[in-house]
Design an enzyme around this catalytic site. Structure first.
Site, PDB file in Angstrom:
ATOM      1  N   ASN A   1     -16.053-100.762  58.701  1.00 27.61           N
ATOM      2  CA  ASN A   1     -17.041-100.883  57.628  1.00 27.61           C
ATOM      3  C   ASN A   1     -18.418-100.333  57.995  1.00 27.61           C
ATOM      4  O   ASN A   1     -19.216-100.053  57.119  1.00 27.61           O
ATOM      5  CB  ASN A   1     -17.154-102.343  57.180  1.00 27.61           C
ATOM      6  CG  ASN A   1     -17.265-103.311  58.339  1.00 27.61           C
ATOM      7  OD1 ASN A   1     -16.457-103.295  59.267  1.00 27.61           O
ATOM      8  ND2 ASN A   1     -18.265-104.148  58.304  1.00 27.61           N
TER       9      ASN A   1
ATOM     10  N   CYS B   1     -22.917-108.149  56.022  1.00 30.63           N
ATOM     11  CA  CYS B   1     -22.602-109.486  56.522  1.00 30.63           C
ATOM     12  C   CYS B   1     -23.442-109.833  57.737  1.00 30.63           C
ATOM     13  O   CYS B   1     -23.587-110.988  58.093  1.00 30.63           O
ATOM     14  CB  CYS B   1     -21.133-109.566  56.891  1.00 30.63           C
ATOM     15  SG  CYS B   1     -20.082-108.779  55.688  1.00 30.63           S
TER      16      CYS B   1
ATOM     17  N   SER C   1     -12.278-111.888  53.074  1.00 30.27           N
ATOM     18  CA  SER C   1     -12.398-112.785  54.231  1.00 30.27           C
ATOM     19  C   SER C   1     -11.277-113.819  54.243  1.00 30.27           C
ATOM     20  O   SER C   1     -10.717-114.124  55.298  1.00 30.27           O
ATOM     21  CB  SER C   1     -13.749-113.510  54.206  1.00 30.27           C
ATOM     22  OG  SER C   1     -14.809-112.588  54.270  1.00 30.27           O
TER      23      SER C   1
ATOM     24  N   THR D   1      -6.100-123.284  41.220  1.00 33.52           N
ATOM     25  CA  THR D   1      -5.893-122.587  39.953  1.00 33.52           C
ATOM     26  C   THR D   1      -6.397-121.158  40.093  1.00 33.52           C
ATOM     27  O   THR D   1      -7.497-120.923  40.591  1.00 33.52           O
ATOM     28  CB  THR D   1      -6.648-123.309  38.820  1.00 33.52           C
ATOM     29  OG1 THR D   1      -6.139-124.638  38.746  1.00 33.52           O
ATOM     30  CG2 THR D   1      -6.448-122.606  37.481  1.00 33.52           C
TER      31      THR D   1
ATOM     32  N   SER E   1      -9.918-106.370  49.116  1.00 30.87           N
ATOM     33  CA  SER E   1     -10.912-107.125  48.350  1.00 30.87           C
ATOM     34  C   SER E   1     -11.329-106.331  47.120  1.00 30.87           C
ATOM     35  O   SER E   1     -11.527-105.118  47.193  1.00 30.87           O
ATOM     36  CB  SER E   1     -12.133-107.400  49.238  1.00 30.87           C
ATOM     37  OG  SER E   1     -13.120-108.078  48.492  1.00 30.87           O
ATOM     38  N   ALA E   2     -11.478-107.019  45.994  1.00 34.38           N
ATOM     39  CA  ALA E   2     -11.762-106.323  44.732  1.00 34.38           C
ATOM     40  C   ALA E   2     -13.154-105.694  44.695  1.00 34.38           C
ATOM     41  O   ALA E   2     -13.332-104.597  44.171  1.00 34.38           O
ATOM     42  CB  ALA E   2     -11.609-107.297  43.557  1.00 34.38           C
ATOM     43  N   HIS E   3     -14.149-106.386  45.249  1.00 32.36           N
ATOM     44  CA  HIS E   3     -15.531-105.924  45.021  1.00 32.36           C
ATOM     45  C   HIS E   3     -15.906-104.676  45.819  1.00 32.36           C
ATOM     46  O   HIS E   3     -16.976-104.120  45.624  1.00 32.36           O
ATOM     47  CB  HIS E   3     -16.532-107.060  45.242  1.00 32.36           C
ATOM     48  CG  HIS E   3     -16.832-107.406  46.666  1.00 32.36           C
ATOM     49  ND1 HIS E   3     -17.951-106.934  47.307  1.00 32.36           N
ATOM     50  CD2 HIS E   3     -16.176-108.174  47.560  1.00 32.36           C
ATOM     51  CE1 HIS E   3     -17.970-107.418  48.551  1.00 32.36           C
ATOM     52  NE2 HIS E   3     -16.905-108.175  48.718  1.00 32.36           N
TER      53      HIS E   3
ATOM     54  N   GLN F   1     -11.922-101.804  53.580  1.00 27.77           N
ATOM     55  CA  GLN F   1     -12.686-100.564  53.371  1.00 27.77           C
ATOM     56  C   GLN F   1     -11.791 -99.371  53.044  1.00 27.77           C
ATOM     57  O   GLN F   1     -12.260 -98.372  52.502  1.00 27.77           O
ATOM     58  CB  GLN F   1     -13.507-100.225  54.623  1.00 27.77           C
ATOM     59  CG  GLN F   1     -14.657-101.169  54.899  1.00 27.77           C
ATOM     60  CD  GLN F   1     -15.796-101.052  53.896  1.00 27.77           C
ATOM     61  OE1 GLN F   1     -15.983-100.014  53.264  1.00 27.77           O
ATOM     62  NE2 GLN F   1     -16.554-102.107  53.746  1.00 27.77           N
TER      63      GLN F   1
HETATM   64  C1  LIG Z   1     -16.262-106.596  52.958  1.00 29.61           C
HETATM   65  C2  LIG Z   1     -15.265-106.693  54.057  1.00 29.61           C
HETATM   66  C3  LIG Z   1     -14.545-107.884  54.292  1.00 29.61           C
HETATM   67  C4  LIG Z   1     -14.815-109.150  53.526  1.00 29.61           C
HETATM   68  O1  LIG Z   1     -14.435-109.069  52.195  1.00 29.61           O
HETATM   69  P1  LIG Z   1     -15.059-110.173  51.182  1.00 29.61           P
HETATM   70  O2  LIG Z   1     -14.286-109.991  49.931  1.00 29.61           O
HETATM   71  O3  LIG Z   1     -16.509-109.812  51.034  1.00 29.61           O
HETATM   72  O4  LIG Z   1     -14.864-111.483  51.824  1.00 29.61           O
HETATM   73  C5  LIG Z   1     -13.604-107.903  55.304  1.00 29.61           C
HETATM   74  N1  LIG Z   1     -13.379-106.817  56.040  1.00 29.61           N
HETATM   75  C6  LIG Z   1     -14.024-105.663  55.859  1.00 29.61           C
HETATM   76  C7  LIG Z   1     -13.699-104.487  56.707  1.00 29.61           C
HETATM   77  C8  LIG Z   1     -14.997-105.560  54.869  1.00 29.61           C
HETATM   78  O5  LIG Z   1     -15.653-104.417  54.697  1.00 29.61           O
END
Ligand SMILES: *Cc1c(COP(=O)(O)O)cnc(C)c1O
Length: 384
Positions: free
Chosen positions: A152, A326, A73, A238, A200-202, A180
């Site tokens: 997503n 979300c 995000s 940091t 995004s890592a997760h 994604q």
């Molecule tokens: C999950 C997602 C995000 C947000 O990533 P976060 O690391 O959770 O903030 C943004 N864009 C898409 C398409 C996503 O699937």
């Protein structure tokens, strides 16, 4: 619960053991501030730079084109607001699509309040943007086009190279939210002609709370987070050293496993979609069948309440979702399903199942069995 069957990999993924192992020393022994000059500080700095290389390698970027952020995000916010503010005195028009993640849509709303103009492109019934509509939306004042790499909710993969070509021919910056797509689709930013890319890592078996933004050399933007000079003055604060190391490791593993990953996930996806199509009546598969993320399925079931379906699945230890995580808790129909023209009675009975590396065929069989039973039961209840 013990026997969790997890099918919500678009919401988040389990951190891989190798990733966690790589991160661990940066909480325990190597806890120095990367800006400090003594040895454990320098070790942190080196770890960040190694991670930068791992991230850059996965997407074909140069290492100095990667900025670490606090999440996907934040990467999206930085791209949109950073470019908008850098151009605010001259031009003020942005083009995006109607099916973007809320990090993009809400950033656009904020920018609209501040006087920027935003065009939201329609998508067709498969969720694809129309290139002609994009061409026609461009004006003298357009500074930025932001279209997501892959959706997503419905998994549709957009024509990124074609959009990049159009943007380049009109001298407009092109950003893509690839949160994604990274780790699920081969990506080479140079080949594609993308100027900025969020990740995004997760979503790729890394930790939560860390992301990256690719910014092509020569693109100027206003930084989003003010403070210290970290990330070459592009992002204060940091660094989340362990998180960044985790993102780097996740990228390295992604790159190594990509072919196998795609094969495994698309096998499960195709099997699931074909079984559900055969065995459950009155359904609609949403999203493009050809241009689709390997792990995504999104199916609407007529006469079903999506929340009730989720609760019943949860009782069986099955994790899935109605749309994007979300937007959960919001009962109105998904903006993505509305944009592709799904009728509201169908949209409210939608199940997104997103597969991951841990899933097996046996898991999918368990899911299908339970889904058939639950859909029948819920429909029976609806009839009386
Ligand atoms: C999950 C997602 C995000 C947000 O990533 P976060 O690391 O959770 O903030 C943004 N864009 C898409 C398409 C996503 O699937």
């Amino acid at each position: 619960m013990e026997n969790i069957r997890y099918f919500d990999n678009a919401a988040t993924t389990r951190v891989k053991e190798e990733v966690l192992e790589a991160m661990f020393p940066y909480y325990t022994k190597e806890y120095g501030n990367p800006s400090s000059l003594y040895s454990i500080g320098r070790a942190s700095k080196r770890a960040i730079e190694q991670a930068r290389e791992q991230v850059a390698n996965l997407i074909g970027a140069n290492t100095n084109e990667i900025i670490f952020t606090g999440c996907g995000s934040e990467s999206d916010n930085t791209a949109l607001k950073g470019i908008a503010y850098a151009h605010k005195d001259k031009e003020n028009h942005i083009i995006t699509s109607k099916i973007e993640h809320s990090a993009i849509l809400e950033s656009c709303k904020t920018l609209e309040k501040q006087g920027f103009e935003v065009t939201y492109l329609n998508v067709d019934s498969n969720g694809l943007v129309n290139l002609e509509e994009l061409q026609n939306a461009i004006t003298e004042k357009t500074i930025l086009i932001s279209v997501m790499f892959a959706n997503n909710e419905i998994g549709t993969i957009e024509p990124i190279a074609e959009i990049a070509k159009i943007a380049k021919s009109r001298n407009i910056i092109f950003h893509t939210d690839a949160v994604q797509a990274v780790g699920n689709v081969p990506i080479d930013v140079k080949e594609l002609g993308v100027d900025m890319l969020s990740m995004s890592a997760h979503k790729i078996y890394g930790p939560k709370g860390v992301g990256a933004l690719y910014v092509r050399k020569g693109i100027n933007f206003e930084r989003f987070l003010d403070g210290g000079h970290q990330e070459k003055n592009n992002r204060a604060g940091t660094e989340n050293v362990a998180g960044i190391v985790g993102l780097g490791k996740a990228c390295e593993l992604s790159q190594k496993n990509l072919e196998k990953h795609i094969q495994h996930l698309s096998n499960l996806r195709d099997y699931y979609i074909s079984e559900v199509t055969k065995k459950i009546q009155d359904i609609k598969v949403n999203g493009s069948m050809e241009k689709r993320l390997p792990g995504n399925s999104n199916i609407s079931f007529k006469g079903i309440n999506g929340e009730a379906l989720l609760f019943s699945l949860d009782e069986k230890g099955i994790c899935a979702s109605t749309g994007s995580a979300c937007n959960s808790g919001i009962t109105s129909a998904s903006h993505v399903l509305i944009a592709i023209g799904v009728q509201s009675d169908m949209a409210s009975g939608t199940l997104r199942v997103t597969f991951g590396e841990d899933n097996t065929v046996e898991d999918v069989d368990y899911l299908i069995q339970n889904l058939i039973f639950i859909v029948n039961e819920l429909r029976k209840k609806m009839d009386v």
